[in-house]
Design an enzyme around this catalytic site. Structure first.
Site, PDB file in Angstrom:
ATOM      1  N   ASN A   1     -17.490   1.648   4.853  1.00  0.00           N
ATOM      2  CA  ASN A   1     -16.416   1.346   4.390  1.00  0.00           C
ATOM      3  C   ASN A   1     -15.659   2.350   3.545  1.00  0.00           C
ATOM      4  O   ASN A   1     -16.336   3.349   3.179  1.00  0.00           O
ATOM      5  CB  ASN A   1     -16.358   0.189   3.185  1.00  0.00           C
ATOM      6  CG  ASN A   1     -16.648   0.809   1.879  1.00  0.00           C
ATOM      7  OD1 ASN A   1     -15.818   0.965   1.240  1.00  0.00           O
ATOM      8  ND2 ASN A   1     -18.107   0.658   1.487  1.00  0.00           N
TER       9      ASN A   1
ATOM     10  N   PHE B   1     -21.652   5.037 -10.600  1.00  0.00           N
ATOM     11  CA  PHE B   1     -21.703   6.271 -10.298  1.00  0.00           C
ATOM     12  C   PHE B   1     -22.268   6.631  -8.713  1.00  0.00           C
ATOM     13  O   PHE B   1     -22.816   7.516  -8.590  1.00  0.00           O
ATOM     14  CB  PHE B   1     -22.665   7.080 -11.225  1.00  0.00           C
ATOM     15  CG  PHE B   1     -22.344   7.084 -12.615  1.00  0.00           C
ATOM     16  CD1 PHE B   1     -21.214   6.868 -13.065  1.00  0.00           C
ATOM     17  CD2 PHE B   1     -23.498   6.720 -13.544  1.00  0.00           C
ATOM     18  CE1 PHE B   1     -20.771   6.911 -14.463  1.00  0.00           C
ATOM     19  CE2 PHE B   1     -23.253   6.849 -14.982  1.00  0.00           C
ATOM     20  CZ  PHE B   1     -21.899   6.956 -15.458  1.00  0.00           C
TER      21      PHE B   1
ATOM     22  N   CYS C   1     -19.931   5.535  -5.698  1.00  0.00           N
ATOM     23  CA  CYS C   1     -18.810   5.575  -4.476  1.00  0.00           C
ATOM     24  C   CYS C   1     -18.935   6.823  -3.823  1.00  0.00           C
ATOM     25  O   CYS C   1     -18.517   7.746  -4.713  1.00  0.00           O
ATOM     26  CB  CYS C   1     -17.515   4.908  -5.163  1.00  0.00           C
ATOM     27  SG  CYS C   1     -16.437   4.583  -4.019  1.00  0.00           S
TER      28      CYS C   1
ATOM     29  N   CYS D   1     -44.640  -5.200  31.412  1.00  0.00           N
ATOM     30  CA  CYS D   1     -43.517  -4.347  31.525  1.00  0.00           C
ATOM     31  C   CYS D   1     -43.784  -2.946  31.412  1.00  0.00           C
ATOM     32  O   CYS D   1     -42.696  -2.066  31.774  1.00  0.00           O
ATOM     33  CB  CYS D   1     -42.643  -4.972  30.061  1.00  0.00           C
ATOM     34  SG  CYS D   1     -43.285  -4.397  28.610  1.00  0.00           S
TER      35      CYS D   1
ATOM     36  N   CYS E   1     -45.258   0.148  27.065  1.00  0.00           N
ATOM     37  CA  CYS E   1     -46.509   0.773  26.336  1.00  0.00           C
ATOM     38  C   CYS E   1     -47.014   2.159  27.086  1.00  0.00           C
ATOM     39  O   CYS E   1     -46.936   3.141  26.335  1.00  0.00           O
ATOM     40  CB  CYS E   1     -47.517  -0.289  25.998  1.00  0.00           C
ATOM     41  SG  CYS E   1     -48.530  -0.823  27.485  1.00  0.00           S
TER      42      CYS E   1
ATOM     43  N   CYS F   1     -46.396   5.781  25.620  1.00  0.00           N
ATOM     44  CA  CYS F   1     -47.501   6.426  25.245  1.00  0.00           C
ATOM     45  C   CYS F   1     -47.642   7.832  26.234  1.00  0.00           C
ATOM     46  O   CYS F   1     -47.751   8.810  25.722  1.00  0.00           O
ATOM     47  CB  CYS F   1     -49.060   5.728  25.372  1.00  0.00           C
ATOM     48  SG  CYS F   1     -50.318   6.834  24.613  1.00  0.00           S
TER      49      CYS F   1
ATOM     50  N   CYS G   1     -51.571   5.768  16.906  1.00  0.00           N
ATOM     51  CA  CYS G   1     -50.281   5.954  16.254  1.00  0.00           C
ATOM     52  C   CYS G   1     -49.419   4.643  16.020  1.00  0.00           C
ATOM     53  O   CYS G   1     -48.358   4.559  15.216  1.00  0.00           O
ATOM     54  CB  CYS G   1     -49.679   7.019  17.079  1.00  0.00           C
ATOM     55  SG  CYS G   1     -49.079   6.295  18.556  1.00  0.00           S
TER      56      CYS G   1
ATOM     57  N   CYS H   1     -47.348   2.122  20.826  1.00  0.00           N
ATOM     58  CA  CYS H   1     -47.289   0.787  21.975  1.00  0.00           C
ATOM     59  C   CYS H   1     -47.197  -0.574  21.359  1.00  0.00           C
ATOM     60  O   CYS H   1     -46.539  -1.206  21.945  1.00  0.00           O
ATOM     61  CB  CYS H   1     -48.768   1.095  22.784  1.00  0.00           C
ATOM     62  SG  CYS H   1     -50.108   0.898  21.862  1.00  0.00           S
TER      63      CYS H   1
ATOM     64  N   CYS I   1     -44.094  -3.027  22.536  1.00  0.00           N
ATOM     65  CA  CYS I   1     -44.696  -4.272  23.156  1.00  0.00           C
ATOM     66  C   CYS I   1     -43.658  -5.426  23.032  1.00  0.00           C
ATOM     67  O   CYS I   1     -43.660  -5.628  21.730  1.00  0.00           O
ATOM     68  CB  CYS I   1     -45.985  -4.549  23.083  1.00  0.00           C
ATOM     69  SG  CYS I   1     -46.495  -5.829  23.930  1.00  0.00           S
TER      70      CYS I   1
HETATM   71  C1  LIG Z   1     -16.561  -2.804   1.310  1.00  0.00           C
HETATM   72  C2  LIG Z   1     -17.318  -2.091   0.074  1.00  0.00           C
HETATM   73  C3  LIG Z   1     -16.864  -1.910  -1.063  1.00  0.00           C
HETATM   74  C4  LIG Z   1     -17.750  -1.568  -2.144  1.00  0.00           C
HETATM   75  N1  LIG Z   1     -17.247  -1.226  -3.336  1.00  0.00           N
HETATM   76  C5  LIG Z   1     -18.019  -1.025  -4.452  1.00  0.00           C
HETATM   77  C6  LIG Z   1     -17.618  -0.930  -5.545  1.00  0.00           C
HETATM   78  O1  LIG Z   1     -16.556  -1.041  -5.985  1.00  0.00           O
HETATM   79  N2  LIG Z   1     -18.515  -0.324  -6.415  1.00  0.00           N
HETATM   80  C7  LIG Z   1     -20.128  -0.538  -6.437  1.00  0.00           C
HETATM   81  O2  LIG Z   1     -20.757   0.109  -7.263  1.00  0.00           O
HETATM   82  N3  LIG Z   1     -20.395  -0.418  -5.242  1.00  0.00           N
HETATM   83  C8  LIG Z   1     -19.519  -0.764  -4.063  1.00  0.00           C
HETATM   84  N4  LIG Z   1     -20.310  -1.122  -2.828  1.00  0.00           N
HETATM   85  C9  LIG Z   1     -21.588  -0.778  -2.527  1.00  0.00           C
HETATM   86  C10 LIG Z   1     -22.381  -2.034  -2.623  1.00  0.00           C
HETATM   87  O3  LIG Z   1     -22.265  -2.613  -3.950  1.00  0.00           O
HETATM   88  C11 LIG Z   1     -23.990  -1.725  -2.378  1.00  0.00           C
HETATM   89  O4  LIG Z   1     -24.542  -0.839  -3.116  1.00  0.00           O
HETATM   90  C12 LIG Z   1     -23.953  -1.393  -0.772  1.00  0.00           C
HETATM   91  O5  LIG Z   1     -23.099  -2.031   0.053  1.00  0.00           O
HETATM   92  C13 LIG Z   1     -25.561  -1.567  -0.272  1.00  0.00           C
HETATM   93  O6  LIG Z   1     -25.742  -2.940  -0.325  1.00  0.00           O
HETATM   94  P1  LIG Z   1     -25.895  -3.758   1.124  1.00  0.00           P
HETATM   95  O7  LIG Z   1     -26.438  -2.903   2.058  1.00  0.00           O
HETATM   96  O8  LIG Z   1     -26.697  -4.980   0.596  1.00  0.00           O
HETATM   97  O9  LIG Z   1     -24.612  -4.330   1.350  1.00  0.00           O
HETATM   98  C14 LIG Z   1     -19.154  -1.385  -1.858  1.00  0.00           C
HETATM   99  C15 LIG Z   1     -19.779  -1.949  -0.598  1.00  0.00           C
HETATM  100  C16 LIG Z   1     -18.702  -2.012   0.413  1.00  0.00           C
HETATM  101  C17 LIG Z   1     -19.420  -2.504   1.855  1.00  0.00           C
HETATM  102  S1  SF4 Z   2     -51.717   3.882  19.610  1.00  0.00           S
HETATM  103 FE1  SF4 Z   2     -50.430   5.457  20.075  1.00  0.00          FE
HETATM  104  S2  SF4 Z   2     -52.056   6.872  21.139  1.00  0.00           S
HETATM  105 FE2  SF4 Z   2     -52.967   4.570  20.973  1.00  0.00          FE
HETATM  106  S3  SF4 Z   2     -52.502   3.855  22.995  1.00  0.00           S
HETATM  107 FE3  SF4 Z   2     -50.911   3.180  21.486  1.00  0.00          FE
HETATM  108  S4  SF4 Z   2     -49.100   4.672  21.877  1.00  0.00           S
HETATM  109 FE4  SF4 Z   2     -50.876   5.630  22.856  1.00  0.00          FE
HETATM  110  S1  SF4 Z   3     -49.216  -4.555  26.772  1.00  0.00           S
HETATM  111 FE1  SF4 Z   3     -47.185  -5.314  25.806  1.00  0.00          FE
HETATM  112  S2  SF4 Z   3     -46.009  -3.506  26.332  1.00  0.00           S
HETATM  113 FE2  SF4 Z   3     -47.594  -3.137  27.630  1.00  0.00          FE
HETATM  114  S3  SF4 Z   3     -47.358  -3.980  29.739  1.00  0.00           S
HETATM  115 FE3  SF4 Z   3     -48.268  -5.626  28.481  1.00  0.00          FE
HETATM  116  S4  SF4 Z   3     -46.557  -6.443  27.640  1.00  0.00           S
HETATM  117 FE4  SF4 Z   3     -45.667  -4.566  28.103  1.00  0.00          FE
END
Ligand SMILES: Cc1cc2nc3c(=O)[nH]c(=O)nc-3n(C[C@H](O)[C@H](O)[C@H](O)COP(=O)(O)O)c2cc1C
Ligand code: SF4
Ligand code: SF4
Ligand SMILES: Cc1cc2nc3c(=O)[nH]c(=O)nc-3n(C[C@H](O)[C@H](O)[C@H](O)COP(=O)(O)OP(=O)(O)OC[C@H]3O[C@@H](n4cnc5c(N)ncnc54)[C@H](O)[C@@H]3O)c2cc1C
Ligand code: SF4
Lengths: 458, 441
Positions: free
Chosen positions: A73, A132, A134, A344, A347, A351, A378, A381, A385
């Protein structure tokens, strides 16, 4: 029944769910409606010298068919006369004495801060939130995030406020800073009672590729805005954790950012928040979402045996460690449950192209196979999936050994040279680079040609 | 009780023959395309006889690149729009979609495909143009899916192309045979116009090639000849009474239906003979035209019908009933059909035998024979050296489509013995490449 009520730095509320200072808290009408629906508190749309807004104010990030996974916004603080807001605060407090009504404030001079704090106090506000945060419009006038990014100025303003405030003071922090604990510490030094975070993240939410202008578009132009909604939760959670873990901040935290359901709220609470604020979700779905949030939270508390919110505030914090303190002996390996696999092969390609070439395809089946020697555990996959619990990451180490990076450095067993034998990937099998060439080329041919590519020499 | 009133206007006809796969709107296309997993080496592609890169075009739709999506489709299959609507997707791409294994509804690939192609057809956006003229020319006999696809590909390769078609409109059975609830004539012909505008092949309608002389002219004038002649009329049953009034072949009945819609008459009580997809279509179509009772009569058991299960379900869904294990002996009646005399059959070890003494007459006032299409054997005899196999199918190289007379190439029903639009389109594209390889030698 668990007790959802909170006492946040002296501000009492029947549940931890507050509406964040934003359009949903623009008027007494909306706040009464929200309280009626079940919200525990509301931070009034920021009061100050009323502003003039532009038309076309919001932009959204859609992910495939999901609307507003991110929201931005370019609105400013309240554009309504202060007197109207104060009168309505009084009215709301009369009707809802046990709900939390917090006045969000943003002005410039010491005198203005004194005046607005006194007047809000007189109107019956239960506390203050100093905006503090905006990141657009107001900061260019030396307010909002311009203050949040300058710990010294922030501290000074908090001190001004504390000179007259008789109600708890919350400092709302901007995430547009590299170390969130610095302004948090400044708030503490200035004498604040609590902090709330995060405000919106400076953003360009998208670009109109036909008009060559950023969203939202105002007469062919746009400006950077403030980003929020589900997409920002991971950033908010990390910042909440940073403040909650810091040994010198020690202030109650109101968690804000990407909260849309009870689960998001619980995550904020487990990382140290003891109240949560919601904006985007209420703007997207209306006040009715509170019913799911409170019932979900209640059920979670029953299931876990928690009787109050405080039973689990910060409960995950001991498990959030610096990387160097993680156990390097812990090993997991991907395990494909063939009976669930739908073939599918996401994975495999993930990988193969994006990780460690630890999955192979075998002729005659679409179910891929893990190459155990190559799997580094890691998770990739299992994350791609599409079938629930089809790839599990199973523990393979004995569970008896424990060594951290820190310990290895201390013991002198960490790799230190460019071609160190002790490097993690040293004995990991990697295919020859040239083996990649042409491997999947037939997939780029159109139509049936891919089948007969070889025969026709296409 | 009939499920449908007899349609008397174009609107009523359209309502009775409502499209099974209606055009998606942008939102539906966005939602559906969002579900595609973008499988690696996707099974849907492998199940598509024309090998369209399905995840690729779905992703293109999802990112708002419908033009690119259409290009992906047409690069593999010139009948992209028709195929999206008329392909038996349940047994092809959609049947192979991995979601089936998860008991989740498969991606509506066909409808997404037509969504993208309709966009470019409606906007007239050019995707292709003819290749630089190479000085050679090819005659195409038949403007069906095979003939038109070959013409497009040959033009792209730089050949001058003349298409000779016996009928008055292009697209072959797509406009003369496929059920009207699968695709409308307008949709079919719009795609034909779209292709012709881009590739610029010459079409000669109402121009059947029927004699050795005509063929010789073509042989002399053109460097190669492509046969996309499809199949012929409905096979005769060889039963007494077959030429009574109101005893008709399914292909002929459907061709009339496609051209004259509600203006054609259907009996009150219709018997359809056969167990294949064409029988299912003819039965469904009779019901939708307002026949009070439609009976499918098949020589063997229900399970042995050649038709796809979903086609039988579709027929049942509009009130068609099945009469199994019966063989027709005679069409009874005076001038007009009055019934069919059947004998019951049983199948023992795969062999059908009649049960003596089990004859009965099933009354009706119309008989539709869906007993398969004959091959164009007579016409094919006019081509010297051209071999056909035991089933009357043209013998040709699987990859190049070249017949045993090297100047002639073939694709589609005439070669595969009768399959789907998509097979004809895919084969012809390859065969055009085969012609190119041959003439480039
Ligand atoms: C349209 C809009 C206006 C906002 N105006 C203010 C404001 O006047 N004062 C303030 O502290 N935060 C303002 N915010 C920030 C929100 O309070 C909040 O910190 C932020 O949207 C993250 O929270 P959320 O992801 O749950 O929406 C605003 C946010 C939006 C979307
Ligand atoms: S965990 Fe990571 S390294 Fe192991 S098979 Fe899955 S994608 Fe590959
Ligand atoms: S293990 Fe999961 S991601 Fe891999 S082929 Fe099968 S369904 Fe698809
Ligand atoms: C009742 C019925 C329903 C069907 N439903 C479907 C369906 O829902 N989905 C699907 O995918 N497929 C369906 N099919 C099959 C599909 O229509 C065919 O597989 C496809 O049309 C074959 O294409 P083709 O070009 O080989 O032959 P055809 O479409 O038969 O085209 C051959 C063309 O050649 C012309 N021709 C023939 N001989 C000569 C000549 N000597 N000189 C000049 N012109 C000549 C014909 O007039 C015709 O226009 C159906 C078929 C029938 C009969
Ligand atoms: S199989 Fe289904 S999910 Fe996978 S790419 Fe094809 S349409 Fe998409």
């Amino acid at each position: 029944m668990p007790d959802l009520s909170i006492n946040f730095a002296g501000i009492k509320s029947p549940n931890p769910f507050w509406l964040a200072s934003a359009p949903p808290t623009n008027s007494g009408y909306q706040i009464m409606k929200a309280f009626d629906a079940g919200w525990g508190g509301a931070v009034w749309k920021t009061l100050g010298v009323p502003v003039v807004n532009v038309s076309s104010r919001y932009g959204g990030v859609n992910y495939r068919d999901k609307r507003l996974v991110g929201f931005n916004n370019i609105e400013l603080i309240s554009d309504r006369p202060l007197a109207d807001n104060l009168r309505e605060i009084e009215e709301v407090k009369k009707r809802f004495p046990n709900h939390a009504v917090i006045a969000s404030l943003m002005v410039q001079s010491r005198q203005e801060w004194h005046d607005i704090v006194r007047q809000s106090q007189d109107a019956g506000a239960d506390g203050f939130e100093l905006n503090f945060g905006c990141p657009h419009g107001m900061c260019e006038r030396g307010m909002g995030s311009a203050v949040g990014q300058e710990p010294k100025i922030l501290q000074m303003i908090v001190e001004w406020v504390m000179e007259v405030a008789t109600k708890p003071v919350i400092v709302k922090l901007t995430p547009n800073i590299s170390d969130i604990t610095e302004p948090a510490l400044a708030a503490r030094r200035g004498g604040a009672d609590a902090i709330s975070l995060i405000n919106t993240i400076q953003s360009i939410v998208g670009v109109d590729i036909d008009q060559f202008a950023p969203y939202p578009i105002v007469d062919g132009k746009g400006s950077n805005g403030g980003y929020c909604g589900p997409a920002v939760k991971p950033i908010a959670l990390n910042m909440v954790k940073n403040c909650a873990q810091h040994p010198d901040i020690k202030l109650p935290i109101s968690g804000i950012g990407g909260i849309e359901n009870w689960r998001d709220a619980v995550e904020h609470i487990l990382l140290g928040a003891s109240s949560v604020q919601v904006c985007t979700a209420a703007m997207h779905f209306g006040f009715g979402i509170i019913r799911e949030m409170t019932s979900g939270l209640e059920q979670y508390m029953v299931d876990k045996g928690f009787s109050t919110i405080y039973d689990f505030v910060g409960k995950a914090l001991p498990n959030v460690l610096p990387w160097e303190q993680l156990n390097m002996k812990y090993k997991v390996m991907a395990n494909i449950h063939a009976e669930k696999c739908i073939g599918c092969q996401l994975c495999y390609t993930a990988c193969e192209d994006g990780a460690h070439q630890a999955i192979r395809l075998n002729a005659g089946t679409r179910v891929p196979e893990i190459i155990e020697e190559n799997c580094v555990g890691c998770n990739l996959c299992s994350l791609v999936c599409p079938v629930e619990d089809c790839i599990t990451m199973d523990r393979t180490d004995s569970g008896t050994e424990h060594i951290t990076w820190k310990e290895r450095v201390a013991a002198g067993t960490a790799p230190t040279e460019f071609n160190d034998e002790r490097a993690g990937g040293r004995h990991h099998w990697v295919p020859e680079p040239s083996a990649a060439l042409g491997k999947e080329r037939h997939k780029t041919l159109p139509g049936k040609a891919r089948v007969y590519a070889g025969d026709l020499g296409l | 009780m009939a499920e449908f009133f007899t349609p008397t206007t174009e609107q009523e006809f359209a309502a009775n023959f409502a499209q099974l796969k209606p055009l998606m709107n942008r939102t539906e296309a966005l939602y559906e395309s969002s579900r595609c997993l973008f499988c690696f080496d996707a099974p849907c592609i492998k199940a598509c006889p024309s090998g369209i890169d399905i995840p690729q075009f779905i992703r293109q739709i999802n990112s708002g690149n419908e033009t690119g999506a259409a290009r992906t489709i047409y690069e593999a299959n010139y009948f992209g729009n028709a195929c999206g609507k008329v392909c038996p997707t349940e047994v092809l791409c959609e049947g192979a979609c991995v979601y089936n294994l998860q008991d989740v509804k498969p991606i509506e690939i066909g409808r997404l495909q037509s969504y993208a192609t309709t966009k470019v057809i409606e906007s007239g956006k050019k995707l292709f143009s003819p290749g630089a003229a190479n000085g050679k020319s090819v005659a195409v006999i038949g403007a069906g899916p095979a003939g038109i696809s070959a013409a497009c590909e040959l033009r792209a390769l730089g050949y001058a192309v003349d298409v000779f078609e016996a009928k008055a409109q292009p697209s072959g059975l797509t406009v003369y045979g496929v059920a009207p609830y699968k695709i409308t004539n307008e949709e079919t012909l719009a795609e034909m116009d779209y292709l012709q505008a881009q590739f610029g092949y010459n079409t000669h309608f109402n121009s059947p090639i029927n004699s050795r002389e005509e063929l010789m002219k073509l042989e002399n004038k053109y460097d190669a000849i492509f046969l996309g002649i499809g199949l012929g009329k409905t096979n005769a049953l060889g039963l007494p009474g077959e030429n009574k009034i109101n005893c008709t072949g399914a292909v002929e009945f459907i061709a009339e239906l496609r051209q004259h819609h509600h203006e054609i008459a259907v009996g009150r009580k219709v018997i359809v003979l056969g167990g294949g997809n064409t029988a299912m279509d003819a039965a469904s179509e009779s019901a939708r035209l307002g026949a009070e009772q439609v009976t499918l009569a098949y020589r063997r058991g229900k399970e042995e019908m050649g038709a796809y299960e979903f086609e039988y379900d579709l027929a049942k869904g509009v009130g068609v009933s099945g009469l199994f294990n019966v063989a027709p002996l005679e069409i009874v009646g005076d001038d007009y059909v009055a019934g069919v005399r059947f004998i019951r059959t049983e199948t023992i070890n795969g062999k059908v035998s009649e049960i003596a003494g089990s004859e009965f007459v099933e009354p009706c006032d119309m008989v539709i024979k869906a007993t398969g299409q004959a091959k164009q054997t007579e016409f094919l005899r006019l081509i010297p050296g051209l071999e056909v196999d035991g089933k009357g199918r043209i013998v040709a190289n699987a990859h190049t489509g070249q017949t045993t007379n090297p100047k002639y190439f073939a694709s589609g029903d005439a070669w595969n013995g009768g399959a789907e639009v998509v097979n004809a389109a895919a084969e012809a594209k390859l065969t055009a490449r085969g012609i190119h390889a041959y003439l480039s030698k």
